[in-house]
Design an enzyme around this catalytic site. Structure first.
Site, PDB file in Angstrom:
ATOM      1  N   GLU A  76       0.834  -1.210   0.000  1.00 17.89           N
ATOM      2  CA  GLU A  76       0.000   0.000   0.000  1.00 17.89           C
ATOM      3  C   GLU A  76       0.871   1.262   0.000  1.00 17.89           C
ATOM      4  O   GLU A  76       0.548   2.255  -0.673  1.00 17.89           O
ATOM      5  CB  GLU A  76      -0.922  -0.005   1.224  1.00 17.89           C
ATOM      6  CG  GLU A  76      -2.013   1.032   1.193  1.00 17.89           C
ATOM      7  CD  GLU A  76      -3.062   0.819   0.114  1.00 17.89           C
ATOM      8  OE1 GLU A  76      -3.148   1.672  -0.795  1.00 17.89           O
ATOM      9  OE2 GLU A  76      -3.784  -0.189   0.169  1.00 17.89           O
ATOM     10  N   GLU A  83       1.466   6.410  -7.046  1.00 15.78           N
ATOM     11  CA  GLU A  83       0.418   7.395  -7.371  1.00 15.78           C
ATOM     12  C   GLU A  83       0.980   8.817  -7.337  1.00 15.78           C
ATOM     13  O   GLU A  83       0.690   9.632  -8.217  1.00 15.78           O
ATOM     14  CB  GLU A  83      -0.730   7.286  -6.374  1.00 15.78           C
ATOM     15  CG  GLU A  83      -1.724   6.182  -6.695  1.00 15.78           C
ATOM     16  CD  GLU A  83      -2.851   6.105  -5.667  1.00 15.78           C
ATOM     17  OE1 GLU A  83      -3.583   5.119  -5.709  1.00 15.78           O
ATOM     18  OE2 GLU A  83      -2.981   7.035  -4.844  1.00 15.78           O
TER      19      GLU A  83
END
Ligand SMILES: Nc1ncnc2c1ncn2[C@@H]1O[C@H](COP(=O)(O)OP(=O)(O)OP(=O)(O)O)[C@@H](O)[C@H]1O
Length: 131
Positions: A76, A83
Site C-alpha cells: 500500500e 500514485e
C-alpha cells in the site's frame, strides 16, 4: 572515563542513516494521514493483533500474520508512492499513467488476497473451535 571514538569518520554516515529512518517514518505518517486505505489497514492491524492475543497464537502463527500484515502495508505504501510520482510526472491523462496506477493497485489487491487467505487459515480454526 569515556573512550575516544575509534571510528570518528563513521559518525556522519551513521547520522545520515538515522536521518533516512526519520524520513522513512515521516513517509509512513504522511501516507497514513492522506490515504484512507492505509487508515483502514491500521485499524485492521490493531484488530488482528487483538485477535492474535485473544486466541494466543503460536510463534509461527504470529510470524505468518506479521508477514501478511507487513506485506499489505508495504504494498500500500509503494502504491501510494507510485500514485504520487504518476501525478507528478503525468498530471494530464496518459494511458501509461493509468496503467502504472492500475498495476500498482493490482499489486495491493494481490497482497491483500494473500493476506486474507493467511488470515482465514490461521484464525479460521481458532474461531471454529469456539463454535
Ligand atoms: N494521469 C492519468 N492518466 C490516465 N489514467 C489515470 C490517470 N490518473 C488516474 N487514472 C486512472 O484513474 C484511476 C484512479 O486514479 P486515482 O488517482 O484516483 O487513483 P486511486 O487508486 O483512486 O487513488 P486513491 O488511492 O487516492 O483513491 C487509476 O487507477 C487509473 O486507471
Amino acid at each position: 572515563m569515556s573512550q575516544p571514538n575509534p571510528h570518528p569518520r563513521r559518525f556522519p554516515a551513521l547520522m545520515r542513516r538515522a536521518a533516512s529512518f526519520g524520513y522513512a517514518f515521516q513517509g509512513v505518517v504522511a501516507a497514513l494521514r492522506s490515504e484512507v486505505h492505509l487508515q483502514f489497514h491500521a485499524i485492521s492491524t490493531v484488530v488482528v493483533i487483538g485477535l492474535g492475543f485473544y486466541f494466543r497464537l503460536s510463534w509461527l502463527e504470529w510470524a505468518l500474520v506479521s508477514l501478511a500484515v507487513g506485506l499489505v502495508w508495504g504494498l500500500e505504501l509503494v502504491n501510494t508512492a507510485v500514485e504520487a510520482v504518476v501525478n507528478l510526472v503525468s498530471p494530464e491523462y496518459h494511458p501509461l499513467a493509468g496503467r502504472a496506477k492500475d498495476v500498482a493497485a493490482g499489486a495491493v489487491l494481490v497482497g491483500a488476497v494473500a493476506a486474507l487467505v493467511v488470515g482465514l487459515l490461521i484464525f479460521g480454526p481458532h474461531v471454529w473451535a469456539l463454535l
